[in-house]
Design a protein around this motif. Structure first.
Motif, mmCIF file in Angstrom:
data_model
loop_
_atom_site.group_PDB
_atom_site.id
_atom_site.type_symbol
_atom_site.label_atom_id
_atom_site.label_comp_id
_atom_site.label_asym_id
_atom_site.label_seq_id
_atom_site.Cartn_x
_atom_site.Cartn_y
_atom_site.Cartn_z
ATOM 1 N N SER A 20 0.358 3.856 -3.016
ATOM 2 C CA SER A 20 -0.155 4.993 -2.941
ATOM 3 C C SER A 20 0.720 6.181 -3.261
ATOM 4 O O SER A 20 1.749 5.903 -3.732
ATOM 5 C CB SER A 20 -0.292 5.286 -1.330
ATOM 6 O OG SER A 20 0.875 5.351 -0.691
ATOM 7 N N ALA A 21 0.106 7.282 -3.483
ATOM 8 C CA ALA A 21 0.510 8.242 -4.127
ATOM 9 C C ALA A 21 2.119 8.951 -3.568
ATOM 10 O O ALA A 21 2.962 9.194 -4.080
ATOM 11 C CB ALA A 21 -0.247 9.741 -3.823
ATOM 12 N N GLY A 22 2.030 8.607 -2.222
ATOM 13 C CA GLY A 22 3.322 8.901 -1.613
ATOM 14 C C GLY A 22 4.748 8.044 -1.658
ATOM 15 O O GLY A 22 5.702 8.335 -1.547
ATOM 16 N N SER B 11 0.974 -1.444 -0.077
ATOM 17 C CA SER B 11 0.195 0.082 -0.157
ATOM 18 C C SER B 11 0.730 1.237 0.043
ATOM 19 O O SER B 11 0.432 2.144 -0.503
ATOM 20 C CB SER B 11 -1.103 -0.136 1.094
ATOM 21 O OG SER B 11 -0.592 -0.533 2.271
ATOM 22 N N LYS C 90 7.468 12.806 6.451
ATOM 23 C CA LYS C 90 6.091 12.798 7.160
ATOM 24 C C LYS C 90 6.165 11.797 7.962
ATOM 25 O O LYS C 90 5.396 12.149 9.256
ATOM 26 C CB LYS C 90 5.213 12.653 5.981
ATOM 27 C CG LYS C 90 4.874 13.943 5.088
ATOM 28 C CD LYS C 90 3.985 13.410 4.061
ATOM 29 C CE LYS C 90 3.694 14.400 2.984
ATOM 30 N NZ LYS C 90 2.870 14.155 1.751
ATOM 31 N N ASP D 121 -4.155 -4.528 10.361
ATOM 32 C CA ASP D 121 -2.899 -4.061 9.790
ATOM 33 C C ASP D 121 -2.366 -3.104 10.561
ATOM 34 O O ASP D 121 -1.071 -3.069 10.841
ATOM 35 C CB ASP D 121 -3.151 -3.506 8.421
ATOM 36 C CG ASP D 121 -3.627 -4.445 7.450
ATOM 37 O OD1 ASP D 121 -3.398 -5.843 7.614
ATOM 38 O OD2 ASP D 121 -4.604 -4.288 6.632
ATOM 39 N N HIS E 261 -5.183 8.021 6.432
ATOM 40 C CA HIS E 261 -5.667 6.350 6.196
ATOM 41 C C HIS E 261 -6.974 5.942 5.513
ATOM 42 O O HIS E 261 -7.037 5.164 4.631
ATOM 43 C CB HIS E 261 -5.300 5.650 7.708
ATOM 44 C CG HIS E 261 -3.841 5.556 7.893
ATOM 45 N ND1 HIS E 261 -3.586 5.153 9.233
ATOM 46 C CD2 HIS E 261 -2.648 5.474 7.309
ATOM 47 C CE1 HIS E 261 -2.138 4.953 9.302
ATOM 48 N NE2 HIS E 261 -1.954 5.115 8.141
ATOM 49 N N THR F 52 -3.319 11.800 10.320
ATOM 50 C CA THR F 52 -2.761 10.406 9.963
ATOM 51 C C THR F 52 -4.060 9.454 9.664
ATOM 52 O O THR F 52 -4.252 8.878 8.750
ATOM 53 C CB THR F 52 -1.911 9.820 10.916
ATOM 54 O OG1 THR F 52 -0.918 10.788 10.969
ATOM 55 C CG2 THR F 52 -1.311 8.314 10.236
ATOM 56 N N PHE G 259 5.483 11.941 12.727
ATOM 57 C CA PHE G 259 4.577 11.406 13.590
ATOM 58 C C PHE G 259 5.549 11.043 14.827
ATOM 59 O O PHE G 259 5.051 10.976 15.925
ATOM 60 C CB PHE G 259 4.070 10.086 12.781
ATOM 61 C CG PHE G 259 3.069 9.448 13.653
ATOM 62 C CD1 PHE G 259 1.886 9.521 13.531
ATOM 63 C CD2 PHE G 259 3.580 8.243 14.627
ATOM 64 C CE1 PHE G 259 0.575 8.765 14.381
ATOM 65 C CE2 PHE G 259 2.640 7.567 15.220
ATOM 66 C CZ PHE G 259 1.069 7.960 15.093
ATOM 67 N N ARG H 117 7.884 10.958 1.797
ATOM 68 C CA ARG H 117 7.043 10.161 2.793
ATOM 69 C C ARG H 117 7.598 9.850 4.174
ATOM 70 O O ARG H 117 7.164 9.830 5.191
ATOM 71 C CB ARG H 117 6.735 8.765 2.064
ATOM 72 C CG ARG H 117 5.490 8.172 2.686
ATOM 73 C CD ARG H 117 5.065 6.966 2.210
ATOM 74 N NE ARG H 117 4.010 6.565 3.110
ATOM 75 C CZ ARG H 117 3.933 5.876 4.211
ATOM 76 N NH1 ARG H 117 5.146 5.445 4.744
ATOM 77 N NH2 ARG H 117 2.930 5.689 4.895
ATOM 78 N N THR I 233 1.529 -2.944 12.371
ATOM 79 C CA THR I 233 2.400 -2.024 12.347
ATOM 80 C C THR I 233 2.927 -1.572 13.792
ATOM 81 O O THR I 233 3.978 -1.278 14.017
ATOM 82 C CB THR I 233 1.830 -0.890 11.616
ATOM 83 O OG1 THR I 233 1.619 -1.254 10.102
ATOM 84 C CG2 THR I 233 2.942 0.290 11.440
HETATM 85 C C1 HEM Z 1 0.122 7.410 5.724
HETATM 86 C C2 HEM Z 1 1.593 6.427 10.268
HETATM 87 C C3 HEM Z 1 -0.370 1.927 9.842
HETATM 88 C C4 HEM Z 1 -0.309 2.823 5.036
HETATM 89 C C5 HEM Z 1 0.964 7.464 6.998
HETATM 90 C C6 HEM Z 1 1.064 8.797 7.663
HETATM 91 C C7 HEM Z 1 1.910 8.473 8.954
HETATM 92 C C8 HEM Z 1 1.420 7.179 9.163
HETATM 93 C C9 HEM Z 1 2.291 9.350 9.860
HETATM 94 C C10 HEM Z 1 1.302 10.383 7.021
HETATM 95 C C11 HEM Z 1 2.372 10.557 6.213
HETATM 96 C C12 HEM Z 1 2.340 10.095 4.735
HETATM 97 O O1 HEM Z 1 1.561 10.548 4.416
HETATM 98 O O2 HEM Z 1 3.298 9.583 4.411
HETATM 99 C C13 HEM Z 1 1.095 5.069 10.569
HETATM 100 C C14 HEM Z 1 1.254 4.489 11.960
HETATM 101 C C15 HEM Z 1 0.871 3.145 11.679
HETATM 102 C C16 HEM Z 1 0.367 3.041 10.295
HETATM 103 C C17 HEM Z 1 1.841 5.203 13.059
HETATM 104 C C18 HEM Z 1 0.245 2.196 12.944
HETATM 105 C C19 HEM Z 1 0.710 2.286 14.173
HETATM 106 C C20 HEM Z 1 -0.353 1.801 8.531
HETATM 107 C C21 HEM Z 1 -0.850 0.540 7.778
HETATM 108 C C22 HEM Z 1 -0.587 0.691 6.428
HETATM 109 C C23 HEM Z 1 -0.537 2.168 6.158
HETATM 110 C C24 HEM Z 1 -1.007 -0.757 8.684
HETATM 111 C C25 HEM Z 1 -1.089 -0.174 5.268
HETATM 112 C C26 HEM Z 1 -1.195 -1.523 5.545
HETATM 113 C C27 HEM Z 1 -0.081 3.934 5.024
HETATM 114 C C28 HEM Z 1 -0.405 4.517 3.441
HETATM 115 C C29 HEM Z 1 0.024 6.141 3.920
HETATM 116 C C30 HEM Z 1 0.018 6.175 5.116
HETATM 117 C C31 HEM Z 1 -0.675 4.031 2.190
HETATM 118 C C32 HEM Z 1 -0.288 7.289 2.561
HETATM 119 C C33 HEM Z 1 1.052 7.494 1.993
HETATM 120 C C34 HEM Z 1 0.413 8.595 0.853
HETATM 121 O O3 HEM Z 1 0.499 9.901 1.340
HETATM 122 O O4 HEM Z 1 -0.009 8.024 -0.114
HETATM 123 N N1 HEM Z 1 0.957 6.743 8.015
HETATM 124 N N2 HEM Z 1 0.536 4.295 9.649
HETATM 125 N N3 HEM Z 1 -0.319 2.754 7.457
HETATM 126 N N4 HEM Z 1 -0.046 5.148 5.835
HETATM 127 FE FE1 HEM Z 1 0.277 4.797 7.768
#
Ligand code: HEM
Length: 401
Positions: free
Chosen positions: A149-151, A145, A161, A219, A192, A188, A165, A158, A223
């Motif tokens: 995803s865009a990021g 994912s 970012k 999921d 999601h 965040t 957190f 990414r 993480t």
């Molecule tokens: C975006 C943290 C779980 C997939 C983000 C961002 C943060 C973050 C801070 C925003 C920053 C960004 O846009 O890159 C976390 C934390 C998690 C968690 C602390 C669990 C404790 C997950 C899981 C998945 C996931 C389980 C997928 C299975 C993504 C995706 C983005 C994202 C695809 C968007 C990226 C984009 O901008 O295209 N997450 N995440 N995250 N996260 Fe998570």
């Protein structure tokens, strides 16, 4: 995607410092009595997403409001900040419900957790950055994912970012009105929710997906275990002094973080023992390489290598192998460097012993390791290379291809 034998899973779990693999493989067997809620429906979190946020975010994406929400979101930073006037009314109404600490949050523990994060920042940088960060690339759903995803198209941005957190979580006043973590977690949560709407529209993601909608509650728990549960077990393995009160406080900050990310309380482990049992069930058995994960790991390690850490890429590869096992290193195709491997395996334990006052002898390699650690810490403290927090924004599309 490679499937591990039960024996393979067990040995990998041990290598990662994670407790083995739970029996009963697939069915959800973790008792909600062990959660912060103390009870629950027993529903499998594999099929739980974020019913409070997902439909709302889907509608906002569909009606084109997200770009203006992103603009308005830039000025919403501190926990005590009023919700931006530029938000649509339905988003404001939703955030009024969730943009606050849960009733069970214990401020004394949160303050202690922040203090622990500060005292232990060296090890936390190393473990979150090179342990959990690279582990995320062998968590197949997360890797796929993030990649599609865009990021995923701009890993530097990414990573910056994601630093936001971790950085906001580790600030002394993270959960206080002047801190920023409650807002960052809520942003965040919105990201999601957007990803749950967007990724199922990506042909690249759907072609290998083993679920219809990404980022289930299960999921997110996976993480969490790759971050908090893993880091705790490594600190213990490394014999870093870690009093029970610090361990409890560290867990509590994660419990609150999970709640703020929208995980229902019935899945949030109440104790570390409960967390380890859950990790054995959800994390250890699913680790595996994917094409996307291998590319992401290469990009992430390449990014780190761009900044002069005072060490070679071989040292970096071997440090990752040291904290994540050779099996994971082989999955990711991390080139071996026998000299660096020997150095890491002797220098790191000696560094910890000296730093913790457990040995009076300063190892000859102290400055090399210290330079490496400091460089990584600076990378984190500078919040990426820009020196300013990279704002979290809601994506409006996927990675093109
Ligand atoms: C975006 C943290 C779980 C997939 C983000 C961002 C943060 C973050 C801070 C925003 C920053 C960004 O846009 O890159 C976390 C934390 C998690 C968690 C602390 C669990 C404790 C997950 C899981 C998945 C996931 C389980 C997928 C299975 C993504 C995706 C983005 C994202 C695809 C968007 C990226 C984009 O901008 O295209 N997450 N995440 N995250 N996260 Fe998570």
């Amino acid at each position: 995607m490679e499937n591990l034998s039960r024996r393979g899973v067990l040995s990998l779990g041990v290598a990662l410092g994670l407790v083995g693999v739970a029996d009963g493989a697939k069915a959800w067997a973790w008792p909600s009595a062990d959660s912060v809620a103390g009870a629950g429906t027993g529903a499998d979190p594999e099929y739980v997403w974020d019913s409070a946020t997902d439909p709302l975010m889907a509608a906002l994406l569909e009606n084109g409001s997200v770009p203006s929400i992103n603009t308005a979101m830039a000025g919403w930073v501190n926990n005590a900040d009023p919700l931006p006037g530029g938000f649509p009314a339905e988003l404001t109404a939703h955030l009024r419900q969730v943009n606050r600490l849960p009733s069970w949050a214990d401020r004394t523990k949160l303050t202690r957790a922040a203090d622990f994060n500060r005292r232990r920042d060296t090890y936390l940088f190393m473990l979150y950055g090179l342990g959990s960060g690279i582990m995320s690339t062998v968590i197949p759903r997360e890797a796929r994912s993030v990649y599609w995803s865009a990021g995923g198209a701009d890993m530097q941005d990414r990573a910056a970012k994601t630093f936001t957190f971790g950085y906001d979580l580790s600030q002394l006043k993270a959960f206080e009105p002047t801190g920023q973590f409650v807002v960052t977690a809520n942003k965040t949560r919105l990201v999601h929710a957007a990803v749950r709407h967007l990724l199922p529209r990506s042909p690249h993601w759907t072609s290998g997906a083993d679920q219809d909608i990404p980022i289930s509650a299960a999921d997110i728990l996976v993480t969490f275990h790759s971050l908090g549960t893993y880091v705790r077990s490594k600190l213990i393995e490394w014999k870093v002094p870690f009093p029970a009160a610090d361990q409890e406080a560290f867990l509590h900050s994660w419990q609150v973080a999970l709640h703020l990310l929208g995980v229902p309380d019935e899945y949030i482990p109440k104790t570390w023992a409960a967390a380890e049992a859950q990790s054995a069930q959800v994390l250890t058995p699913i680790l595996a390489p994917t094409t996307e994960g291998i590319k992401l790991a290469e990009e992430l390690l390449g990014l780190t290598a761009q900044i002069d850490l005072g060490v070679t890429r071989g040292f970096l590869n071997e440090f990752v192998r040291y904290v994540l096992s050779d099996e994971v290193g082989d999955w990711l195709g991390l080139r071996r460097d026998p000299v660096a491997a020997a150095l890491v395996r002797t220098a790191w334990p000696a560094y910890i012993k000296f730093r913790e006052g457990l040995s009076p002898i300063m190892p000859g390699t102290f400055y090399l390791v210290d330079q490496f650690v400091r460089a990584l810490a600076m990378l984190f403290l500078n919040k990426g290379s820009s020196g300013a927090t990279t704002p979290i924004t809601i994506p409006t599309g996927n990675r093109p291809g």
